[in-house]
Enzyme design. Structure first.
Site, PDB file in Angstrom:
ATOM      1  N   SER A 143     -13.576  -8.662   4.419  1.00 12.72           N
ATOM      2  CA  SER A 143     -13.708  -8.219   3.033  1.00 12.72           C
ATOM      3  C   SER A 143     -15.100  -7.627   2.792  1.00 12.72           C
ATOM      4  O   SER A 143     -15.499  -6.702   3.502  1.00 12.72           O
ATOM      5  CB  SER A 143     -13.400  -9.377   2.090  1.00 12.72           C
ATOM      6  N   GLU A 237      -2.315  -4.680   0.453  1.00 13.36           N
ATOM      7  CA  GLU A 237      -3.648  -4.931  -0.101  1.00 13.36           C
ATOM      8  C   GLU A 237      -4.148  -3.772  -0.957  1.00 13.36           C
ATOM      9  O   GLU A 237      -3.944  -2.601  -0.620  1.00 13.36           O
ATOM     10  CB  GLU A 237      -4.652  -5.177   1.027  1.00 13.36           C
ATOM     11  N   HIS A 262      -4.721 -10.718   1.544  1.00 13.11           N
ATOM     12  CA  HIS A 262      -6.085 -10.335   1.893  1.00 13.11           C
ATOM     13  C   HIS A 262      -6.728 -11.433   2.751  1.00 13.11           C
ATOM     14  O   HIS A 262      -6.582 -12.617   2.467  1.00 13.11           O
ATOM     15  CB  HIS A 262      -6.874 -10.130   0.604  1.00 13.11           C
TER      16      HIS A 262
END
Length: 292
Positions: A143, A237, A262
């Site tokens: 991320s 996502e 995610h």
């Protein structure tokens, strides 16, 4: 999709996604809640876990291996820690037979861009100073940490540092302008987020900095002369296009997984998809660090 993955998505839709529809972020609340909920895996057999406080803060998972994974955790640049991401770091370490140094970089809003990049560059140089060869280091992250890992590669290249053997990125956030088409096409499909939260988080990290700065949004940087990169991302996502557009600009090993949340890798060992993903990432690490 496994029932474990289905359950994870169900939990996220009901516990996390509604919070991302709110107009602001309560940083203290998010940090406290994350800290309380973290599940801590056992230290793997044959490894030791040590906290490092200076000159760089982080945690070592050490097996006296020849390869070191330099890990940068996600959390929107404002929450989470090496501790919250042990399911990933421990999983990679055991599968790749590698040491892991997980950096505790400075967080926003107390420390805005480029503090995290500066910390990551300093930590990488620390690994070199400790005697680890650059071609036995793999930088990894998820991320925001995935975007930070890529930004760190750009900064190291630009400063003439010896680059690591490669990088492993899980659902990297590479575009802080939030301009990817998947921000619209996957709204409602992503089980973890509503799209409106990303500009809020980006501005909290950036302050007055330009969102298109390549060390903030590597998507807008020069991706030439980088080592091999492996990316895993889910097809539902909101950040899908942050990976696919990077892959279009550079030669990257991209895997798009169906119907996973995610950073689904953090659900290891519970989720079969997470276990398989970590195994494949470890194989990539072994391949790029093998001595010829």
């Amino acid at each position: 999709m496994s029932w474990q993955c289905d359950l994870a998505c169900w939990i996220l839709r009901r516990s996390m996604r509604p919070k991302t529809a709110e107009p602001g972020i309560d940083v203290d609340y998010v940090r406290a809640r994350t800290s309380r909920r973290v599940w801590l895996p056992r230290v793997p057999k044959g490894f030791t876990l040590e906290m490092q406080k200076s000159p760089i803060t982080g945690e070592w998972l050490n097996a006296n291996a020849q390869v070191t994974i330099f890990y940068l955790h996600g959390g929107g640049y404002y929450f989470c820690s090496p501790r919250t991401h042990r399911a990933i770091t421990f999983g990679l370490a055991t599968r790749a037979r590698a040491n892991v140094f997980a950096l505790e970089y400075r967080l926003a809003p107390e420390h805005r861009f480029p503090a995290a990049v500066d910390d990551a560059v300093a930590a990488y140089r620390m690994l070199l100073a400790r005697g680890t060869s650059h071609d036995r280091i793999v930088i990894a992250g998820d991320s925001a940490g995935g975007g930070l890992a890529l930004a760190t590669l750009l900064a190291l290249r630009d400063h003439g540092d010896s680059l690591p053997a490669g990088a492993v990125l899980f659902s990297p956030w590479t575009d802080l302008t939030c301009s990817g088409a998947s921000m619209q096409t996957n709204e409602g499909r992503d089980p973890m987020f509503h799209a409106q939260v990303f500009p809020i988080v980006a501005r909290q990290y950036l302050g007055d900095a330009d969102a298109k700065h390549p060390y903030a949004s590597p998507l807008f940087g020069d991706l030439e002369n980088l080592p091999p990169i492996h990316i895993q991302v889910g097809d539902t996502e909101l950040l899908l296009d942050d990976s696919t557009r990077i892959a279009e600009k550079a030669h990257i090993d991209l895997q798009v997984w169906r119907d996973v949340p995610h950073i689904f890798q953090i659900w290891a060992p519970f989720m079969p998809e997470a276990r398989r993903a970590l195994t494949q990432a470890a194989r990539f690490i072994e391949k790029i660090t093998a001595r010829r």
